[in-house]
Design a protein around this motif. Sequence first.
Motif, short mmCIF file in Angstrom:
data_model
loop_
_atom_site.label_atom_id
_atom_site.label_comp_id
_atom_site.label_asym_id
_atom_site.label_seq_id
_atom_site.Cartn_x
_atom_site.Cartn_y
_atom_site.Cartn_z
N TYR A 3 -8.93 0.74 -3.97
CA TYR A 3 -10.48 0.63 -2.85
C TYR A 3 -11.25 -1.09 -3.69
O TYR A 3 -11.62 -0.59 -4.96
CB TYR A 3 -10.43 1.17 -2.61
CG TYR A 3 -10.19 2.10 -1.94
CD1 TYR A 3 -9.58 1.83 -0.20
CD2 TYR A 3 -9.22 3.18 -2.24
CE1 TYR A 3 -8.40 2.83 0.14
CE2 TYR A 3 -8.55 4.19 -1.66
CZ TYR A 3 -8.07 3.96 -0.29
OH TYR A 3 -7.74 5.00 -0.18
N HIS A 36 -12.39 2.82 -7.59
CA HIS A 36 -12.52 1.80 -6.53
C HIS A 36 -12.91 0.56 -7.65
O HIS A 36 -13.96 1.29 -8.78
CB HIS A 36 -13.68 2.25 -6.06
CG HIS A 36 -13.75 3.27 -4.60
ND1 HIS A 36 -13.72 4.56 -5.12
CD2 HIS A 36 -13.86 3.12 -3.62
CE1 HIS A 36 -13.23 5.29 -3.67
NE2 HIS A 36 -13.75 4.25 -2.81
N ARG A 41 -17.29 -0.27 -2.69
CA ARG A 41 -17.31 1.53 -2.12
C ARG A 41 -18.07 1.28 -0.91
O ARG A 41 -18.54 2.31 -0.38
CB ARG A 41 -18.31 2.19 -3.17
CG ARG A 41 -18.13 2.46 -4.70
CD ARG A 41 -17.81 3.25 -5.26
NE ARG A 41 -17.69 4.00 -6.73
CZ ARG A 41 -16.97 5.24 -6.62
NH1 ARG A 41 -16.65 5.98 -5.47
NH2 ARG A 41 -16.42 5.39 -7.69
N ILE A 62 -12.71 -6.94 2.34
CA ILE A 62 -14.49 -6.52 2.12
C ILE A 62 -14.86 -6.89 3.39
O ILE A 62 -15.36 -5.62 3.45
CB ILE A 62 -15.01 -7.36 1.12
CG1 ILE A 62 -15.00 -8.89 1.03
CG2 ILE A 62 -14.36 -6.96 -0.39
CD1 ILE A 62 -15.95 -8.78 0.18
N ILE A 108 0.98 -1.48 -0.30
CA ILE A 108 -0.21 0.27 0.11
C ILE A 108 0.97 0.92 -0.18
O ILE A 108 0.44 2.34 -0.35
CB ILE A 108 -0.75 -0.53 1.02
CG1 ILE A 108 -2.06 -0.82 1.07
CG2 ILE A 108 -1.87 1.23 1.87
CD1 ILE A 108 -2.72 -1.62 2.51
N GLU A 114 -4.42 5.10 -5.11
CA GLU A 114 -5.28 4.20 -3.88
C GLU A 114 -5.83 3.07 -5.07
O GLU A 114 -6.76 3.96 -5.99
CB GLU A 114 -5.62 4.95 -3.04
CG GLU A 114 -4.47 6.23 -2.70
CD GLU A 114 -6.06 7.01 -1.63
OE1 GLU A 114 -6.25 6.69 -0.89
OE2 GLU A 114 -5.36 8.87 -2.08
N ASN A 164 -11.78 4.64 9.16
CA ASN A 164 -12.33 4.89 8.15
C ASN A 164 -11.27 3.89 6.87
O ASN A 164 -10.39 3.92 6.92
CB ASN A 164 -13.13 5.54 7.63
CG ASN A 164 -12.20 6.95 6.72
OD1 ASN A 164 -11.08 6.50 5.65
ND2 ASN A 164 -11.82 7.86 7.56
N ARG A 165 -11.85 3.19 6.10
CA ARG A 165 -10.60 2.61 4.51
C ARG A 165 -9.99 3.12 3.79
O ARG A 165 -8.84 2.44 3.78
CB ARG A 165 -11.92 2.00 3.93
CG ARG A 165 -12.95 3.04 2.88
CD ARG A 165 -13.60 2.38 2.13
NE ARG A 165 -12.86 0.96 2.19
CZ ARG A 165 -14.03 0.36 0.48
NH1 ARG A 165 -14.59 0.87 -0.11
NH2 ARG A 165 -13.16 -0.62 -0.07
N TYR A 166 -9.60 5.25 4.20
CA TYR A 166 -9.32 5.16 3.31
C TYR A 166 -8.04 6.34 4.81
O TYR A 166 -7.13 7.27 4.23
CB TYR A 166 -10.01 6.69 3.15
CG TYR A 166 -11.39 6.48 2.07
CD1 TYR A 166 -10.66 5.68 0.88
CD2 TYR A 166 -11.81 6.74 2.40
CE1 TYR A 166 -11.71 5.52 -0.31
CE2 TYR A 166 -13.50 6.72 1.52
CZ TYR A 166 -13.45 5.87 -0.01
OH TYR A 166 -14.41 5.49 -0.10
N ARG A 208 -7.30 8.12 -6.85
CA ARG A 208 -7.92 7.19 -6.03
C ARG A 208 -9.17 6.37 -6.94
O ARG A 208 -10.32 7.06 -7.29
CB ARG A 208 -8.97 7.56 -5.22
CG ARG A 208 -10.22 6.85 -3.75
CD ARG A 208 -10.26 7.88 -3.09
NE ARG A 208 -9.79 7.38 -1.66
CZ ARG A 208 -9.89 8.97 -0.91
NH1 ARG A 208 -11.43 9.19 -0.25
NH2 ARG A 208 -8.91 9.48 -0.12
N GLN A 258 -16.24 0.20 5.51
CA GLN A 258 -15.60 -0.37 6.39
C GLN A 258 -14.72 0.50 6.80
O GLN A 258 -14.34 1.46 6.81
CB GLN A 258 -14.65 -0.33 5.00
CG GLN A 258 -14.57 -1.95 4.21
CD GLN A 258 -12.78 -1.92 3.99
OE1 GLN A 258 -12.79 -1.96 3.03
NE2 GLN A 258 -12.93 -3.29 3.97
#
Length: 327
Positions: free
Chosen positions: A192, A254, A195, A287, A181, A190, A234-236, A252, A198
């Motif tokens: 992911y 998805h 959407r 996920i 990462i 980035e 959070n996921r970011y 970014r 998470q």
Amino acid sequence: MTDKKLLITGANGFVGSHLAEMALDNGFEVYAAVRKTSDLTNLEGLNIQLVYPDYRNVNSVTALLDQYGITHIAHVAGLTKAKSAEDYTNANATVTVTLARASLAAKRPVEKFVFVSSMAVMGPTTSGKSLSEEAAPQPVTLYGKSKWQAEQYLQQYPELPLITLRPTAVYGPRDKDMQIIINMVRKGWELYLGRAAQQLSFIYVKDLCRAVLLALDSQVTRQTFILSDGENYNRYDFAQQVKKDLNRRTLRLHIPVSIVSGALGILEKIMPSRTSILNKDKLKELIGSWACSIQKAKTELGYQPQYPLEKGVGETIAWNQARNWSK
């Protein structure tokens, strides 16, 4: 010489090598359990004794414990990428049983056996909910199932002075998985999966090692503890911290989970012997949400994490840059 003699399995690995360093600083005589073919780069310069257990033979491991007078065991070794359920079981469950039986058979039974399991044993939770030790384990991957099998095996030896630790995603210097990462962000990307919201949790390797040492010295026994840095993200957030430290801007993207799953399915048919951190099995964890509570570890072990994401990521990147590891 010290009367605290610690056997660390997987001592040459990411977590094991950090633990070896910290254990030496905390008064342990360290015995590093490795293979004859192991890469020992991470252990260079450490005042340790290399040992080579034959995990297929309980008597052989017992003899090793007797030979060196081992007083404590930190079972850190584990297989995180494998081709089959059998491979996971052999590496993560069968070896654990061998160590437990040898620990009890030794002339001087070990004072504490710390098993580094994984929060993968719990299985992911849904967004907005937090995992705790009271929740029933529901592993969704072969890796998580093998660690849960190991935990269940250990329960068959009630006389074993056991503490089980379930760390969340571990990162830090020498780690290769989270480094993926960091390198991706460094190159301006980035990526992911889907959407869906998470919540994630992380633990810096030094915090994990500190928890292991607390467990080794603790009067507590026969308990299980979830470990993280105490925060849920959070996921970011991880990538955001990397971007901040590297002063990078990223694109970014998805990617639909169905597309990734389909591509991995095709790849696994074409290359059935391939092992990777990203596969259809692992996708079930990637996920999900991994928010958790470490209140039990704080209360009963005295665990106080010292590395929030900002501090841990910064130290990791500085270590990498000093060694040109990111290139």
